[in-house]
Each structure stands twice: as structure tokens, then as C-alpha cells.
Design a protein around this motif. Structure first.
Motif, mmCIF file in Angstrom:
data_model
loop_
_atom_site.group_PDB
_atom_site.id
_atom_site.type_symbol
_atom_site.label_atom_id
_atom_site.label_comp_id
_atom_site.label_asym_id
_atom_site.label_seq_id
_atom_site.Cartn_x
_atom_site.Cartn_y
_atom_site.Cartn_z
ATOM 1 N N GLN A 64 6.926 3.581 4.331
ATOM 2 C CA GLN A 64 5.731 2.839 3.912
ATOM 3 C C GLN A 64 4.469 3.519 4.442
ATOM 4 O O GLN A 64 3.459 3.614 3.726
ATOM 5 C CB GLN A 64 5.797 1.402 4.422
ATOM 6 C CG GLN A 64 4.647 0.532 3.893
ATOM 7 C CD GLN A 64 4.683 -0.874 4.437
ATOM 8 O OE1 GLN A 64 5.515 -1.203 5.291
ATOM 9 N NE2 GLN A 64 3.777 -1.720 3.973
ATOM 10 N N ILE A 65 4.520 4.025 5.673
ATOM 11 C CA ILE A 65 3.358 4.716 6.238
ATOM 12 C C ILE A 65 3.007 5.930 5.395
ATOM 13 O O ILE A 65 1.840 6.159 5.032
ATOM 14 C CB ILE A 65 3.638 5.140 7.697
ATOM 15 C CG1 ILE A 65 3.745 3.910 8.597
ATOM 16 C CG2 ILE A 65 2.543 6.074 8.203
ATOM 17 C CD1 ILE A 65 4.214 4.222 10.000
ATOM 18 N N ARG A 66 4.005 6.717 5.035
ATOM 19 C CA ARG A 66 3.752 7.927 4.248
ATOM 20 C C ARG A 66 3.239 7.582 2.846
ATOM 21 O O ARG A 66 2.385 8.279 2.308
ATOM 22 C CB ARG A 66 5.021 8.772 4.173
ATOM 23 C CG ARG A 66 5.399 9.396 5.524
ATOM 24 C CD ARG A 66 6.662 10.221 5.447
ATOM 25 N NE ARG A 66 6.952 10.864 6.718
ATOM 26 C CZ ARG A 66 6.516 12.070 7.071
ATOM 27 N NH1 ARG A 66 5.780 12.764 6.223
ATOM 28 N NH2 ARG A 66 6.810 12.587 8.241
ATOM 29 N N GLN A 67 3.758 6.504 2.267
ATOM 30 C CA GLN A 67 3.293 6.108 0.945
ATOM 31 C C GLN A 67 1.832 5.645 0.995
ATOM 32 O O GLN A 67 1.026 5.999 0.134
ATOM 33 C CB GLN A 67 4.168 4.983 0.399
ATOM 34 C CG GLN A 67 3.767 4.517 -1.001
ATOM 35 C CD GLN A 67 3.830 5.627 -2.030
ATOM 36 O OE1 GLN A 67 4.843 6.320 -2.139
ATOM 37 N NE2 GLN A 67 2.745 5.822 -2.784
ATOM 38 N N LEU A 68 1.472 4.880 2.017
ATOM 39 C CA LEU A 68 0.101 4.404 2.155
ATOM 40 C C LEU A 68 -0.850 5.561 2.463
ATOM 41 O O LEU A 68 -2.006 5.552 2.017
ATOM 42 C CB LEU A 68 0.019 3.335 3.248
ATOM 43 C CG LEU A 68 0.777 2.032 2.944
ATOM 44 C CD1 LEU A 68 0.735 1.097 4.144
ATOM 45 C CD2 LEU A 68 0.190 1.344 1.713
ATOM 46 N N LEU A 69 -0.373 6.549 3.212
ATOM 47 C CA LEU A 69 -1.187 7.739 3.454
ATOM 48 C C LEU A 69 -1.445 8.476 2.144
ATOM 49 O O LEU A 69 -2.563 8.941 1.878
ATOM 50 C CB LEU A 69 -0.485 8.671 4.446
ATOM 51 C CG LEU A 69 -0.580 8.279 5.921
ATOM 52 C CD1 LEU A 69 0.384 9.115 6.759
ATOM 53 C CD2 LEU A 69 -2.007 8.452 6.440
ATOM 54 N N ALA A 70 -0.401 8.595 1.307
ATOM 55 C CA ALA A 70 -0.561 9.255 0.014
ATOM 56 C C ALA A 70 -1.510 8.488 -0.894
ATOM 57 O O ALA A 70 -2.183 9.075 -1.747
ATOM 58 C CB ALA A 70 0.797 9.428 -0.666
ATOM 59 N N ASP A 71 -1.603 7.146 -0.694
ATOM 60 C CA ASP A 71 -2.515 6.316 -1.482
ATOM 61 C C ASP A 71 -3.935 6.354 -0.941
ATOM 62 O O ASP A 71 -4.802 5.632 -1.445
ATOM 63 C CB ASP A 71 -2.015 4.873 -1.516
ATOM 64 C CG ASP A 71 -0.719 4.735 -2.309
ATOM 65 O OD1 ASP A 71 -0.422 5.647 -3.103
ATOM 66 O OD2 ASP A 71 -0.002 3.731 -2.118
ATOM 67 N N ASP A 72 -4.187 7.165 0.111
ATOM 68 C CA ASP A 72 -5.538 7.407 0.649
ATOM 69 C C ASP A 72 -6.122 6.184 1.346
ATOM 70 O O ASP A 72 -7.327 5.949 1.299
ATOM 71 C CB ASP A 72 -6.488 7.874 -0.470
ATOM 72 C CG ASP A 72 -7.629 8.723 0.072
ATOM 73 O OD1 ASP A 72 -7.433 9.355 1.126
ATOM 74 O OD2 ASP A 72 -8.707 8.761 -0.555
#
Length: 302
Positions: A64-72
Motif C-alpha cells: 500500500q505504501i508503494r502504491q500510494l507513493l506511485a499515486d504521488d
């Protein structure tokens, strides 16, 4: 004597996270319990101290952290959503090569005279006119217009205009043999080419007729292939490929051999630059182009 200490309510979950390599501070933040309680569970069960490189282990919310990082999203927002420390989020950002965290967007404050500006906008005023009338910044007027989706004068005029095909028909007049004569504006140069203004730009009336018939944009110039000069009947106009195909068919119908291929005396490839004129004679568009450029260059130097 004091009795044996009762186990922590989340002891099993704490032990699981300890075994996954999380630090006391990370477990405390994730489970909302004190770091001392985590440290005590670690001691009671003879678990070693957390290594300094504990961040290298996957966080329970790693995906989830990596996905939210990718979502800026910002580090603070990701930390709030996942329970990870801002340092953990920042380290994942660095490992993913995402650069610096985005700055949170500040909410725009309402303009003190927004109600007056909106009233003028809805009445059809322009940005510059409203700015002069109310003594406000035209940039603020444009922002309020955009926020409330109020179209500009040009946008309203374009919306109110009939479709291009309908406007094109309003400037045509049928004459004998299916020809269409253009009654609208023409180019100001000596050619007198029929033109139509569309959204601030001038377009060839023959080009519009070609798109109406074929549904595609023309290639090269569009001209009538009939005997009426500047005819704009859709069935009578052709672009460059269509014109050449018709003329090649006419040569074959008259028993004239296909034009030669290869290169012209000027070194141009006739497969690319070879053309047929109205008399069905072959000529080289490349040589014609070079001659035109040479004349323009000679005019500039004299």
C-alpha cells in the motif's frame, strides 16, 4: 510478593512483528501501544534487539505504501493512511527513485469580491472588462471563471455557431451538371480560392467538401477535377493521391503506357515525386519544387 505479570493484550501480534524485523517504535506506532510494552515483550520472550537496518524488512503495509507513493501522495498523507513512520515512507520514496515528496496543495481562499465577480461573469462580461469595472486582478477573474465553469465569450460564440458543414452549405449554389458554385469569402490573393473561417482560422472550401465526402483529411491540395473553376461539389474535388489515381486510369483507358519509373534528370525518385498534369503528361514535382526555391532565393539576393 507480586504476582506474575499478565501478558500484553496484543502480545501475539507484537511477537509476529518483532520476528518480521520491525523496530519497537514502528510496532508501537502500528499497534498504538507504548514502545516500553513492546520492549518488555521482546525481553520476556528472549527476542534480540531490533537491528539498526530494520527498515530493510518489508513493512506490513509495504504494498500500500508503494502504491500510494506511485499515486504521488505526500509522505505525511501516506503515513496517516498506513501507520508507517514518515521516515519509513521517505526511505521507500528514495529506493523507488521518485525524488522529493510533493508539497501539499494549499486551498485557495475565496476572493473578497467573488460574489460580485460571479454576477458579472454570469452576465456575460469579459475578464478584462470585469477587472476594470470592479478594480480587481484579471487573473483572479479568470480563476473564478474556471472554478465555476463559466465559458468565455469566444467559447459561447463557437458553441452558438452552426456545424461547419451547415455553414459550408450556406455559401454554395447549385449550377448545371451537378456543379456547386461558391458564394462565400475567397482568398485575398490572386488565386481567389474559396475559403471558410472556422474557429479563427481559414480553411479551403474544397478541403471541407473533400472531408464531407471521404470522412478523412486530404493529402496535399484539394482541387476540382471537373471543368468548372473553383467548383466545390464534394463529388468533383480530389486531393493529390486521388487526382493522380484518376489521371493514371485515364491514361490506361486511352491506351497510353504507364509513366516511366526510376529517377528524373534532376535525380529525384519518380516513384515519390512523379506526377501527371491535366493533359496526362508526366512531370517531376521535385524539379518543380527546386525551381521554385531557386527563384525565391534569386529574388532575395537581388
Amino acid at each position: 510478593m507480586t504476582g506474575k505479570r499478565s501478558p500484553h493484550p496484543q502480545e501475539a501480534r507484537i511477537l509476529e512483528l518483532i520476528d518480521r524485523g520491525l523496530t519497537n517504535a514502528a510496532i508501537s506506532e502500528l499497534l498504538f501501544c507504548g514502545p516500553r510494552a513492546v520492549r518488555q515483550v521482546r525481553l520476556d520472550h528472549n527476542r534480540p534487539p531490533a537491528p539498526r537496518s530494520a527498515w530493510r524488512h518489508e513493512h506490513p503495509q509495504e504494498q500500500q505504501i508503494r502504491q500510494l507513493l506511485a499515486d504521488d501522495l505526500t509522505d505525511a498523507e501516506i503515513s496517516r493512511r498506513t501507520g508507517a513512520t514518515p521516515e519509513t515512507v521517505a526511505e521507500r520514496r528514495r529506493l523507488m527513485g521518485l525524488g522529493r515528496a510533493p508539497m501539499p496543495k494549499a486551498k485557495a481562499r475565496p476572493h473578497p469580491r467573488e460574489a460580485e465577480i460571479l454576477e458579472e461573469l454570469r452576465a456575460g462580461g469579459t475578464n478584462n472588462g470585469i477587472a476594470r469595472k470592479l478594480g480587481v486582478d484579471k487573473v483572479a477573474v479568470a480563476r473564478i471563471r474556471d472554478t465555476h465553469g463559466i465559458p468565455t465569450t469566444d467559447e459561447r460564440q463557437r458553441t452558438a455557431q452552426p456545424p461547419v458543414e451547415e455553414r459550408w452549405r450556406q455559401h454554395t449554389r447549385e449550377v448545371k451538371d451537378g456543379h456547386l458554385e461558391w458564394t462565400g469569402p475567397r482568398a485575398t490573393n490572386s488565386s481567389g480560392t474559396p475559403v471558410l473561417r472556422v474557429r479563427g482560422s481559414w480553411y479551403s472550401a474544397a478541403g471541407i467538401a473533400f472531408r464531407m465526402r471521404t470522412g478523412r483529411d486530404p493529402v496535399g491540395q484539394v482541387r476540382p477535377e471537373c471543368d468548372l473553376k473553383h467548383c466545390v461539389a464534394p463529388a468533383h474535388v480530389e486531393d493529390e493521391p486521388g487526382r493522380q489515381a484518376i489521371r493514371l486510369q485515364l491514361r490506361r483507358l486511352q491506351g497510353i503506357p504507364d509513366p516511366p519509373t526510376g529517377t528524373c534528370p534532376g535525380g529525384h525518385d519518380l516513384a515519390k515525386d512523379g506526377r501527371l498534369d491535366a493533359a496526362l503528361h508526366q512531370y517531376c514535382e521535385g524539379c518543380k519544387r527546386d525551381t521554385s526555391r531557386a527563384k525565391k532565393q534569386a529574388t532575395k539576393t537581388t
